[in-house]
Design a protein around this motif. Structure first.
Motif, PDB file in Angstrom:
ATOM      1  N   GLN A   1       0.956  -0.950   0.084  1.00  0.00           N
ATOM      2  CA  GLN A   1       0.178  -0.008  -0.012  1.00  0.00           C
ATOM      3  C   GLN A   1       0.840   1.267   0.152  1.00  0.00           C
ATOM      4  N   ILE A   2       0.292   2.327  -0.659  1.00  0.00           N
ATOM      5  CA  ILE A   2       1.311   3.468  -0.923  1.00  0.00           C
ATOM      6  C   ILE A   2       0.162   4.416  -0.382  1.00  0.00           C
ATOM      7  N   LEU A   3       0.686   5.173   1.037  1.00  0.00           N
ATOM      8  CA  LEU A   3      -0.158   6.258   1.536  1.00  0.00           C
ATOM      9  C   LEU A   3       0.284   7.423   1.178  1.00  0.00           C
ATOM     10  N   VAL A   4      -0.468   8.415   0.557  1.00  0.00           N
ATOM     11  CA  VAL A   4       0.265   9.724   0.603  1.00  0.00           C
ATOM     12  C   VAL A   4      -0.813  10.735   1.182  1.00  0.00           C
ATOM     13  N   ARG A   5      -0.175  11.303   2.292  1.00  0.00           N
ATOM     14  CA  ARG A   5      -0.893  12.366   3.407  1.00  0.00           C
ATOM     15  C   ARG A   5      -0.495  13.675   3.030  1.00  0.00           C
ATOM     16  N   ALA A   6      -1.449  14.763   3.033  1.00  0.00           N
ATOM     17  CA  ALA A   6      -1.011  15.911   2.807  1.00  0.00           C
ATOM     18  C   ALA A   6      -1.226  16.667   4.016  1.00  0.00           C
ATOM     19  N   GLN A   7      -0.329  17.657   4.751  1.00  0.00           N
ATOM     20  CA  GLN A   7      -0.507  18.218   5.941  1.00  0.00           C
ATOM     21  C   GLN A   7      -0.139  19.723   5.785  1.00  0.00           C
ATOM     22  N   ARG A   8      -0.944  20.467   6.729  1.00  0.00           N
ATOM     23  CA  ARG A   8      -0.494  21.821   6.510  1.00  0.00           C
ATOM     24  C   ARG A   8       0.762  22.037   7.252  1.00  0.00           C
ATOM     25  N   VAL A   9       1.467  23.030   6.731  1.00  0.00           N
ATOM     26  CA  VAL A   9       2.906  23.311   7.332  1.00  0.00           C
ATOM     27  C   VAL A   9       2.840  24.867   7.779  1.00  0.00           C
ATOM     28  N   ASP A  10       3.311  24.926   8.927  1.00  0.00           N
ATOM     29  CA  ASP A  10       3.384  26.180   9.573  1.00  0.00           C
ATOM     30  C   ASP A  10       4.890  26.856   9.831  1.00  0.00           C
ATOM     31  N   LEU A  11       4.933  27.600   8.965  1.00  0.00           N
ATOM     32  CA  LEU A  11       6.477  28.247   9.112  1.00  0.00           C
ATOM     33  C   LEU A  11       6.662  29.351   9.935  1.00  0.00           C
ATOM     34  N   PHE A  52      10.070  36.922   4.245  1.00  0.00           N
ATOM     35  CA  PHE A  52       9.456  36.151   3.021  1.00  0.00           C
ATOM     36  C   PHE A  52       8.701  34.732   3.762  1.00  0.00           C
ATOM     37  N   LEU A  53       9.192  34.219   4.548  1.00  0.00           N
ATOM     38  CA  LEU A  53       8.627  33.078   5.255  1.00  0.00           C
ATOM     39  C   LEU A  53       7.127  33.647   5.702  1.00  0.00           C
ATOM     40  N   ASP A  54       6.962  34.585   6.597  1.00  0.00           N
ATOM     41  CA  ASP A  54       5.814  35.003   7.190  1.00  0.00           C
ATOM     42  C   ASP A  54       4.878  35.459   6.332  1.00  0.00           C
ATOM     43  N   GLY A  74       3.411  32.338   4.515  1.00  0.00           N
ATOM     44  CA  GLY A  74       2.583  31.751   5.249  1.00  0.00           C
ATOM     45  C   GLY A  74       1.150  32.297   5.348  1.00  0.00           C
ATOM     46  N   ALA A  75       1.137  33.664   5.271  1.00  0.00           N
ATOM     47  CA  ALA A  75      -0.063  34.407   5.362  1.00  0.00           C
ATOM     48  C   ALA A  75      -0.588  34.268   4.002  1.00  0.00           C
ATOM     49  N   ARG A  76       0.007  34.132   3.018  1.00  0.00           N
ATOM     50  CA  ARG A  76      -0.764  34.325   1.638  1.00  0.00           C
ATOM     51  C   ARG A  76      -1.109  33.089   0.955  1.00  0.00           C
ATOM     52  N   ARG A  77      -0.393  32.067   1.319  1.00  0.00           N
ATOM     53  CA  ARG A  77      -0.787  30.747   1.050  1.00  0.00           C
ATOM     54  C   ARG A  77      -0.757  29.677   1.838  1.00  0.00           C
TER      55      ARG A  77
END
Length: 312
Positions: A188-198, A227-229, A232-235
């Motif tokens: 089985q191949i499991l692909v999970r997408a999780q939100r990233v907080d920078l 740039f990271l802030d 994270g705010a726009r995307r």
């Protein structure tokens, strides 16, 4: 003969339903024929018993809705499965307990003098013990499934397939096909997408920027933190976790060998893969059971620091 960069990409036909059952007669499967045959036999038995008291027209009028319902039950589909299996799954879900608690012992009913104002009457339905398929994790990092064998977990990276030339894409597809053909058990191949907080990473960079030896480096670090802030705010940033699970009902050594072979085969597809250690396997299972948990660095991967060192 080697492949050229102008080679056409490989094309392969993949059936939409690889587990589609065989058609036996009249374009129907054995399950569908059984449903219609049993319905016909029941109606025939009813007709032989009621032929002397029920007019044929009345019996036919009553039989048409029954035959229609049986035909709809046999050929109908819902959510990609047969309607009969879908209804059976719904009936089992309706009868199954909806409150599960982690307990190794049977749940005992409360004394008769305990009363509540919720649930049917004045009693709440008893919870049932939670029975997960995983019994534990072995010292080798394998998931113990009891009588179903063991499962090895492999963490894998992704590949920028669309950015490769046709020849490179053909090589990746061929390598992945070799791994699929080498499998002799379930995978089985499991692909999970999780939100990233920078936010935490940006704060660390901004806090350590003044300690850099050159003002230009400090300015670059502060610009990167900003740039990271802003990013994270726009995307809405997502991180993909790819886990490959291989299972074997034979010895744990066989499962460990299959996991190691999976790493070796995927490395030929330019996929960075590794067998998960016990701690990382536990984190992966916990993350799969709680998809809404905050994102964290991938298991076993260190977080780089500004001075070039790594935090475990």
């Amino acid at each position: 003969m080697g492949r050229r960069d102008d080679d056409a990409p490989l094309r392969a036909r993949v059936p939409a339903d690889v587990e589609r059952p065989d058609r036996i007669a009249f374009g129907m499967t054995g399950r569908q024929l059984v449903i219609l045959t049993v319905t016909g036999l029941v109606l025939y038995a009813a007709w032989t018993a009621l032929a002397t008291v029920v007019p044929p027209v009345v019996f036919a009028a009553c039989s048409v809705p029954i035959l229609g319902a049986a035909f709809f039950l046999a050929v109908g589909r819902r959510d990609g499965i047969g309607l009969d299996r879908w209804l059976l799954a719904g009936w089992r879900h309706r009868r199954a307990p909806h409150r599960l608690v982690p307990s190794e012992w049977p749940i005992v009913a409360a004394p008769a003098w305990v009363a509540t104002t919720r649930g049917p009457g004045d009693r709440l339905p008893l919870p049932a013990p939670l029975r997960l398929p995983a019994k534990g994790i072995t010292p080798d990092g394998l998931v113990d499934l009891g009588s179903d064998g063991t499962t090895g977990l492999v963490a894998a990276s992704t590949v920028a397939f669309g950015l490769r030339t046709p020849a490179e894409q053909n090589g990746l597809v061929a390598g992945f096909a070799r791994w699929l053909h080498s499998l002799d058990g379930p995978a089985q191949i499991l692909v999970r997408a999780q939100r990233v907080d920078l936010t935490q990473l940006a704060d660390r960079i901004a806090a350590q920027a003044p300690s850099l030896p050159d003002p230009a480096l400090e300015h670059a670090a502060m610009s990167h933190a900003a740039f990271l802030d802003d990013l994270g705010a726009r995307r809405e940033l997502l991180h993909r976790h790819v886990t490959v699970a291989v299972r074997s009902t034979r010895s744990p050594a066989t499962t460990a060998h299959q996991a190691a072979e999976t790493v070796r085969a995927l490395s030929g597809c330019e996929v960075a893969a590794r067998v998960l250690e016990p701690a990382d396997a536990a984190l992966t299972l916990a993350g799969a059971l709680n998809p809404s948990a905050p994102s964290s660095p991938p298991p076993g991967r260190a977080v780089p620091d500004l001075d070039g060192s790594e935090e475990p």
